[in-house]
Design a protein around this motif. Structure first.
Motif, PDB file in Angstrom:
ATOM      1  N   MET A  75       3.576  -0.377   3.899  1.00 15.48           N
ATOM      2  CA  MET A  75       3.904  -1.777   4.000  1.00 15.48           C
ATOM      3  C   MET A  75       3.560  -2.460   2.685  1.00 15.48           C
ATOM      4  O   MET A  75       2.509  -2.228   2.128  1.00 15.48           O
ATOM      5  CB  MET A  75       3.060  -2.364   5.129  1.00 15.48           C
ATOM      6  N   THR A  76       4.442  -3.261   2.222  1.00 16.60           N
ATOM      7  CA  THR A  76       4.166  -3.983   0.986  1.00 16.60           C
ATOM      8  C   THR A  76       3.479  -5.297   1.300  1.00 16.60           C
ATOM      9  O   THR A  76       3.456  -5.752   2.441  1.00 16.60           O
ATOM     10  CB  THR A  76       5.478  -4.256   0.216  1.00 16.60           C
ATOM     11  N   GLU A  77       2.932  -5.902   0.273  1.00  9.49           N
ATOM     12  CA  GLU A  77       2.220  -7.161   0.479  1.00  9.49           C
ATOM     13  C   GLU A  77       3.157  -8.260   0.970  1.00  9.49           C
ATOM     14  O   GLU A  77       2.747  -9.146   1.715  1.00  9.49           O
ATOM     15  CB  GLU A  77       1.554  -7.589  -0.825  1.00  9.49           C
ATOM     16  N   GLU A  78       4.432  -8.184   0.599  1.00 13.25           N
ATOM     17  CA  GLU A  78       5.382  -9.215   1.006  1.00 13.25           C
ATOM     18  C   GLU A  78       5.631  -9.206   2.511  1.00 13.25           C
ATOM     19  O   GLU A  78       5.777 -10.245   3.125  1.00 13.25           O
ATOM     20  CB  GLU A  78       6.721  -9.056   0.267  1.00 13.25           C
ATOM     21  N   ASN A  79       5.697  -8.014   3.111  1.00 15.74           N
ATOM     22  CA  ASN A  79       5.971  -7.966   4.542  1.00 15.74           C
ATOM     23  C   ASN A  79       4.733  -7.634   5.367  1.00 15.74           C
ATOM     24  O   ASN A  79       4.832  -7.318   6.533  1.00 15.74           O
ATOM     25  CB  ASN A  79       7.115  -6.992   4.858  1.00 15.74           C
ATOM     26  N   GLN A  80       3.563  -7.705   4.768  1.00 18.20           N
ATOM     27  CA  GLN A  80       2.304  -7.479   5.470  1.00 18.20           C
ATOM     28  C   GLN A  80       1.987  -8.696   6.332  1.00 18.20           C
ATOM     29  O   GLN A  80       1.945  -9.803   5.841  1.00 18.20           O
ATOM     30  CB  GLN A  80       1.174  -7.257   4.454  1.00 18.20           C
ATOM     31  N   ARG A 136      -3.033   2.103  -0.107  1.00 21.55           N
ATOM     32  CA  ARG A 136      -2.947   1.015  -1.063  1.00 21.55           C
ATOM     33  C   ARG A 136      -3.703  -0.176  -0.496  1.00 21.55           C
ATOM     34  O   ARG A 136      -3.458  -0.605   0.621  1.00 21.55           O
ATOM     35  CB  ARG A 136      -1.480   0.634  -1.282  1.00 21.55           C
ATOM     36  N   LEU A 137      -4.646  -0.695  -1.260  1.00 24.87           N
ATOM     37  CA  LEU A 137      -5.447  -1.834  -0.830  1.00 24.87           C
ATOM     38  C   LEU A 137      -4.587  -3.085  -0.908  1.00 24.87           C
ATOM     39  O   LEU A 137      -4.042  -3.412  -1.960  1.00 24.87           O
ATOM     40  CB  LEU A 137      -6.671  -1.965  -1.728  1.00 24.87           C
ATOM     41  N   VAL A 138      -4.456  -3.791   0.205  1.00 25.84           N
ATOM     42  CA  VAL A 138      -3.611  -4.979   0.263  1.00 25.84           C
ATOM     43  C   VAL A 138      -4.437  -6.246   0.126  1.00 25.84           C
ATOM     44  O   VAL A 138      -4.100  -7.122  -0.634  1.00 25.84           O
ATOM     45  CB  VAL A 138      -2.806  -5.001   1.586  1.00 25.84           C
ATOM     46  N   LEU A 177     -16.162  -2.923  -4.835  1.00 24.55           N
ATOM     47  CA  LEU A 177     -15.963  -1.639  -5.499  1.00 24.55           C
ATOM     48  C   LEU A 177     -15.830  -0.512  -4.479  1.00 24.55           C
ATOM     49  O   LEU A 177     -14.997   0.382  -4.626  1.00 24.55           O
ATOM     50  CB  LEU A 177     -17.119  -1.356  -6.460  1.00 24.55           C
ATOM     51  N   ASN A 178     -16.636  -0.573  -3.415  1.00 23.81           N
ATOM     52  CA  ASN A 178     -16.536   0.427  -2.363  1.00 23.81           C
ATOM     53  C   ASN A 178     -15.196   0.336  -1.633  1.00 23.81           C
ATOM     54  O   ASN A 178     -14.690   1.338  -1.139  1.00 23.81           O
ATOM     55  CB  ASN A 178     -17.678   0.275  -1.362  1.00 23.81           C
ATOM     56  N   CYS A 179     -14.619  -0.864  -1.543  1.00 21.94           N
ATOM     57  CA  CYS A 179     -13.298  -1.025  -0.935  1.00 21.94           C
ATOM     58  C   CYS A 179     -12.256  -0.229  -1.713  1.00 21.94           C
ATOM     59  O   CYS A 179     -11.427   0.473  -1.125  1.00 21.94           O
ATOM     60  CB  CYS A 179     -12.887  -2.494  -0.922  1.00 21.94           C
ATOM     61  N   PHE A 180     -12.286  -0.362  -3.030  1.00 19.91           N
ATOM     62  CA  PHE A 180     -11.336   0.365  -3.869  1.00 19.91           C
ATOM     63  C   PHE A 180     -11.541   1.876  -3.753  1.00 19.91           C
ATOM     64  O   PHE A 180     -10.575   2.634  -3.663  1.00 19.91           O
ATOM     65  CB  PHE A 180     -11.463  -0.076  -5.328  1.00 19.91           C
ATOM     66  N   ALA A 181     -12.799   2.319  -3.727  1.00 21.15           N
ATOM     67  CA  ALA A 181     -13.091   3.744  -3.613  1.00 21.15           C
ATOM     68  C   ALA A 181     -12.630   4.286  -2.257  1.00 21.15           C
ATOM     69  O   ALA A 181     -12.071   5.381  -2.170  1.00 21.15           O
ATOM     70  CB  ALA A 181     -14.585   3.989  -3.800  1.00 21.15           C
ATOM     71  N   LEU A 182     -12.842   3.528  -1.202  1.00 23.68           N
ATOM     72  CA  LEU A 182     -12.431   3.936   0.135  1.00 23.68           C
ATOM     73  C   LEU A 182     -10.916   4.066   0.221  1.00 23.68           C
ATOM     74  O   LEU A 182     -10.394   5.051   0.761  1.00 23.68           O
ATOM     75  CB  LEU A 182     -12.933   2.921   1.158  1.00 23.68           C
ATOM     76  N   ALA A 183     -10.212   3.099  -0.321  1.00 24.57           N
ATOM     77  CA  ALA A 183      -8.743   3.155  -0.319  1.00 24.57           C
ATOM     78  C   ALA A 183      -8.246   4.351  -1.118  1.00 24.57           C
ATOM     79  O   ALA A 183      -7.319   5.049  -0.687  1.00 24.57           O
ATOM     80  CB  ALA A 183      -8.174   1.867  -0.893  1.00 24.57           C
ATOM     81  N   ARG A 184      -8.861   4.618  -2.253  1.00 20.18           N
ATOM     82  CA  ARG A 184      -8.449   5.751  -3.081  1.00 20.18           C
ATOM     83  C   ARG A 184      -8.702   7.072  -2.344  1.00 20.18           C
ATOM     84  O   ARG A 184      -7.863   7.969  -2.355  1.00 20.18           O
ATOM     85  CB  ARG A 184      -9.199   5.721  -4.411  1.00 20.18           C
ATOM     86  N   ARG A 185      -9.850   7.200  -1.674  1.00 26.14           N
ATOM     87  CA  ARG A 185     -10.173   8.422  -0.932  1.00 26.14           C
ATOM     88  C   ARG A 185      -9.199   8.667   0.215  1.00 26.14           C
ATOM     89  O   ARG A 185      -8.846   9.805   0.499  1.00 26.14           O
ATOM     90  CB  ARG A 185     -11.595   8.339  -0.348  1.00 26.14           C
ATOM     91  N   LYS A 186      -8.794   7.600   0.881  1.00 27.42           N
ATOM     92  CA  LYS A 186      -7.880   7.735   2.015  1.00 27.42           C
ATOM     93  C   LYS A 186      -6.422   7.817   1.586  1.00 27.42           C
ATOM     94  O   LYS A 186      -5.549   8.025   2.416  1.00 27.42           O
ATOM     95  CB  LYS A 186      -8.053   6.551   2.970  1.00 27.42           C
ATOM     96  N   GLY A 187      -6.153   7.589   0.291  1.00 26.28           N
ATOM     97  CA  GLY A 187      -4.781   7.623  -0.186  1.00 26.28           C
ATOM     98  C   GLY A 187      -3.980   6.409   0.256  1.00 26.28           C
ATOM     99  O   GLY A 187      -2.773   6.486   0.421  1.00 26.28           O
TER     100      GLY A 187
END
Length: 52
Positions: A1-6, A45-47, A33-43
């Motif tokens: 889902m993109t940010e536009e249709n989130q 995209r942080l919205v 910072l942990n939010c970014f790391a968590l999103a990266r680990r799960k593959g």
């Protein structure tokens, strides 16, 4: 889902958020910072980061 249709239906002032009906995947982290790391680990995209 993109940010536009989130969907952006989270409103802390209304307290009407229904965890059962929620379709997005939510995770919690102690810092931004942990939010970014968590999103990266799960593959994922942080919205949006919601500071609570």
């Amino acid at each position: 889902m993109t940010e536009e249709n989130q969907p952006d239906d989270f409103d802390r002032s209304q307290n009407e958020w229904d965890a059962v009906a929620e379709t997005r995947q939510w995770s919690s982290a102690a810092t931004e910072l942990n939010c970014f790391a968590l999103a990266r680990r799960k593959g994922k995209r942080l919205v949006k980061i919601i500071n609570t």
